[in-house]
Design a protein around this motif. Structure first.
Motif, PDB file in Angstrom:
ATOM      1  N   LEU A  55       2.134   4.907   6.777  1.00 39.87           N
ATOM      2  CA  LEU A  55       1.265   3.945   6.069  1.00 39.87           C
ATOM      3  C   LEU A  55       0.273   3.349   7.108  1.00 39.87           C
ATOM      4  O   LEU A  55       0.549   2.407   7.471  1.00 39.87           O
ATOM      5  CB  LEU A  55       2.166   2.683   5.435  1.00 39.87           C
ATOM      6  N   ASP A  56      -0.495   4.241   7.206  1.00 38.80           N
ATOM      7  CA  ASP A  56      -2.005   3.567   7.950  1.00 38.80           C
ATOM      8  C   ASP A  56      -2.988   2.990   7.162  1.00 38.80           C
ATOM      9  O   ASP A  56      -3.663   3.650   6.373  1.00 38.80           O
ATOM     10  CB  ASP A  56      -2.333   4.794   8.794  1.00 38.80           C
ATOM     11  N   PHE A  57      -3.179   1.733   7.177  1.00 40.51           N
ATOM     12  CA  PHE A  57      -3.977   0.854   6.392  1.00 40.51           C
ATOM     13  C   PHE A  57      -5.453   0.763   7.133  1.00 40.51           C
ATOM     14  O   PHE A  57      -6.262  -0.034   6.548  1.00 40.51           O
ATOM     15  CB  PHE A  57      -3.541  -0.446   5.709  1.00 40.51           C
ATOM     16  N   SER A  58      -5.592   1.314   8.257  1.00 37.36           N
ATOM     17  CA  SER A  58      -6.880   1.273   8.901  1.00 37.36           C
ATOM     18  C   SER A  58      -8.069   1.679   8.205  1.00 37.36           C
ATOM     19  O   SER A  58      -9.258   0.902   8.336  1.00 37.36           O
ATOM     20  CB  SER A  58      -6.947   1.863  10.223  1.00 37.36           C
ATOM     21  N   ALA A  59      -7.925   2.688   7.336  1.00 45.54           N
ATOM     22  CA  ALA A  59      -9.267   3.114   6.569  1.00 45.54           C
ATOM     23  C   ALA A  59      -9.635   2.150   5.388  1.00 45.54           C
ATOM     24  O   ALA A  59     -10.733   1.766   5.207  1.00 45.54           O
ATOM     25  CB  ALA A  59      -8.906   4.568   5.911  1.00 45.54           C
ATOM     26  N   TRP A  60      -8.499   1.359   4.918  1.00 43.94           N
ATOM     27  CA  TRP A  60      -8.876   0.262   4.211  1.00 43.94           C
ATOM     28  C   TRP A  60      -9.312  -0.909   4.610  1.00 43.94           C
ATOM     29  O   TRP A  60     -10.509  -1.392   4.046  1.00 43.94           O
ATOM     30  CB  TRP A  60      -7.418  -0.245   3.401  1.00 43.94           C
ATOM     31  N   ARG A  61      -9.097  -1.058   5.825  1.00 52.70           N
ATOM     32  CA  ARG A  61      -9.820  -2.304   6.726  1.00 52.70           C
ATOM     33  C   ARG A  61     -11.123  -2.007   6.899  1.00 52.70           C
ATOM     34  O   ARG A  61     -12.000  -2.984   6.615  1.00 52.70           O
ATOM     35  CB  ARG A  61      -8.958  -2.603   7.902  1.00 52.70           C
ATOM     36  N   LYS A  62     -11.423  -0.869   7.232  1.00 45.82           N
ATOM     37  CA  LYS A  62     -12.788  -0.486   7.489  1.00 45.82           C
ATOM     38  C   LYS A  62     -13.437  -0.495   6.441  1.00 45.82           C
ATOM     39  O   LYS A  62     -14.837  -0.971   6.421  1.00 45.82           O
ATOM     40  CB  LYS A  62     -12.712   1.048   8.338  1.00 45.82           C
ATOM     41  N   ALA A  63     -12.945   0.052   5.341  1.00 51.34           N
ATOM     42  CA  ALA A  63     -13.758   0.091   4.215  1.00 51.34           C
ATOM     43  C   ALA A  63     -13.968  -1.229   3.619  1.00 51.34           C
ATOM     44  O   ALA A  63     -15.167  -1.575   3.020  1.00 51.34           O
ATOM     45  CB  ALA A  63     -13.097   1.009   3.160  1.00 51.34           C
TER      46      ALA A  63
END
Length: 284
Positions: free
Chosen positions: A52-60
């Motif tokens: 569960l890597d939410f780094s893409a969500w944070r960047k978006a």
């Protein structure tokens, strides 16, 4: 096995097949948004994320570039909230009053007026772009959130009026007559009798208007500029922003962020939406 059981199995099989067909794109979006770019490039679309890597969500949300601005979808998301809330409430309120008038307080020419108003529900939206641009310019509301609010209220008024009118036609006329005999006037009857009976159609109209306005792209891209752009325009700009490496996980996360409000509305209130649609279907 009984024929009824076979029939039920066949129905459920078809329903599950269609459900899977429509849910696969959603699964791909969620799964891709939780992957890093190494897994996106090296794996299949249907592969589960390694974690569960939410780094893409944070960047978006706060870092991705939309053209020359690298503040993510956050400002566009809040612009949509500032636009949707008043537009939905105003268009629903005006539609309720209009539907009440056309259903229970008919006057000479009301049927003709209602028929003419219905043209707005079926008219191609591109037709209103030029005249609406001129009107917003006259009132100095072009490229502003309140300009978008006015556009969506006017465009949605025909649909909301249709919903409420068809629902109120099914209400017994005796209720209105009895209230009038007791001395109640137009607004008192509306607030005390009609509106408390309007919960099903209110839910339908609120969900319908919220979805239509939140997901709108045409009016957003035509009538907004600068800091007034809604989330659909921000999402489009993000997806079309060129960079050295195309980050599909960020694009998918951005699409999910833009879709979350409407998904939440239908998950939480979907059954009330269906009930409301059928509540006024007996007469019309």
């Amino acid at each position: 096995m009984k024929p009824a059981t076979l029939h039920r199995i066949a129905i459920w099989s078809v329903l599950l097949l269609f459900a899977a067909f429509f849910l696969v794109p959603l699964y791909v979006m969620v799964a891709t948004s939780l992957k890093d770019m190494a897994q996106v490039r090296g794996g299949s679309l249907l592969d589960l994320p390694n974690g569960l890597d939410f780094s893409a969500w944070r960047k978006a949300w706060s870092e991705a570039c939309t053209g020359t601005d690298c503040g993510g979808l956050k400002p566009f998301f809040f612009n949509s909230i500032l636009m949707v809330v008043p537009a939905v409430l105003i268009s629903t309120a005006l539609g309720a009053v209009n539907g009440y008038v056309f259903a229970k307080w008919r006057f000479k020419g009301s049927e003709l007026m209602f028929g003419l108003m219905l043209f707005g529900a079926f008219m191609p939206l591109q037709v209103v772009l030029l005249p609406m641009s001129q009107v917003l310019g006259w009132f100095n509301l072009a490229d502003s959130i309140w300009g978008l609010v006015i556009v969506h209220v006017l465009v949605g008024l025909a649909t909301t009026t249709l919903f409420f009118r068809n629902y109120y036609v099914a209400l017994p006329d005796e209720l209105i007559r009895a209230a009038m005999l007791d001395g109640a006037g137009f607004w008192r009857i509306f607030w005390r009798i009609v509106l408390p009976l309007s919960t099903p159609i209110l839910v339908v109209t609120l969900i319908w208007q919220f979805t239509a306005i939140w997901n709108d792209f045409l009016f957003g891209v035509v009538f907004s500029a600068g800091d007034a752009k809604p989330v659909t325009v921000g999402l489009n700009n993000m997806a079309n922003t060129s960079s050295s490496v195309k980050e599909y996980n960020v694009d998918m996360a951005a699409a999910m962020i833009a879709a979350l409000p409407t998904l939440a509305i239908y998950v939480l209130a979907g059954k009330y939406f269906v009930r409301g649609l059928t509540a006024g279907a007996v007469k019309g």
